[in-house]
Design a protein around this motif. Sequence first.
Motif, short mmCIF file in Angstrom:
data_model
loop_
_atom_site.label_atom_id
_atom_site.label_comp_id
_atom_site.label_asym_id
_atom_site.label_seq_id
_atom_site.Cartn_x
_atom_site.Cartn_y
_atom_site.Cartn_z
N THR A 282 12.34 17.89 5.51
CA THR A 282 13.42 16.91 5.61
C THR A 282 13.67 16.24 4.27
N ALA A 285 15.47 18.71 1.97
CA ALA A 285 16.87 18.86 2.36
C ALA A 285 17.70 17.65 1.96
N GLU A 286 17.16 16.45 2.15
CA GLU A 286 17.88 15.23 1.78
C GLU A 286 18.03 15.12 0.27
N LEU A 288 18.25 17.62 -1.89
CA LEU A 288 19.28 18.57 -2.30
C LEU A 288 20.68 18.06 -1.95
N ARG A 289 20.78 17.43 -0.78
CA ARG A 289 22.10 16.91 -0.37
C ARG A 289 22.58 15.81 -1.29
N HIS A 290 21.66 14.90 -1.68
CA HIS A 290 22.05 13.80 -2.57
C HIS A 290 22.29 14.29 -3.99
N ARG A 292 23.75 16.93 -4.86
CA ARG A 292 25.06 17.53 -4.94
C ARG A 292 26.18 16.46 -5.00
#
Length: 292
Positions: A282, A285-286, A288-290, A292
């Motif tokens: 988790t 994933a978080e 990598l999302r931030h 971007r």
Amino acid sequence: MSQATNVTGIPGIKGDIFTPFFTQLLPRLKEVTYDLLMGVCCIIMLKLLEQFTRDRFKGKAIFYVGLARNFIMVLIATILAAEVPVIRRNVVLVGNFPEGLLRISFPSIKFFPQIIAPALVVAIYANLQHWSIVKPLSSWDDIECEVDGNQEAFAIGVMNVLNGFVGGFPICGCFTRTIVNVRSGVRSMWSGIVVGSLVLISIQYLPPVLKNIPEAALAAIILTAVPSLFRYKEIVSLWKAKNWGKTCSHFFATFFISAFVGAIEGIAAGVGASIFRHSYQTYVAESLRHSR
């Protein structure tokens, strides 16, 4: 490993951990008795009867003989132990046990304050063990059923409440009994009703007969059923995975710690490894999302 005493006839061998178990067993191999021969013969009989459930055998009669292999094997072993003096003298039998059913009475409430904490621990452990049995079995190819965790927890809770009125042990799922059921072809909840009814009838009316059952015969049932828990192909596929450390770290943690430290510690390690893996995934994933 817990069946070693029953199948070898060597008294005092206990433990569910590899190293202490073999430390006790290996120096005493010379003490092996006729129980080992009885156990090996029972295992061979079970394996032969199991073949009757395969597709290459036609006919319902043969198929049902294969399904009833545990009963047939125990019946034959009991008759031999009761009627053949040599076997009766050299094989450990179940022996006498209390007859009749327990009286139903209201539990004493004066001990409630002292047992609240242990009861919570037992309840948590029982649910973890039960779920660790039910969840993998529900995904087997020849079972494939959905499991409702709330329903399972409710059933365990109700049965333990009722169990308190007869002074029984805490109830939860059991690895060996569950696997024996599955390997015997059981696919419905009616098995619990049938088995429970037979147990009550046996305790009430059949103790003189049951005392002649060889313990090695009962151990043979468990020893032939439990190996089906190992899914070798799945282990190999996990090992060959690209990121095997991420996909099966909790599996290896549970297995090795259970084997060399203890079952409770192994379950705790597996739960901890699963939580850590989920939290790490988790977090990644978080991140990598931030980014971007």
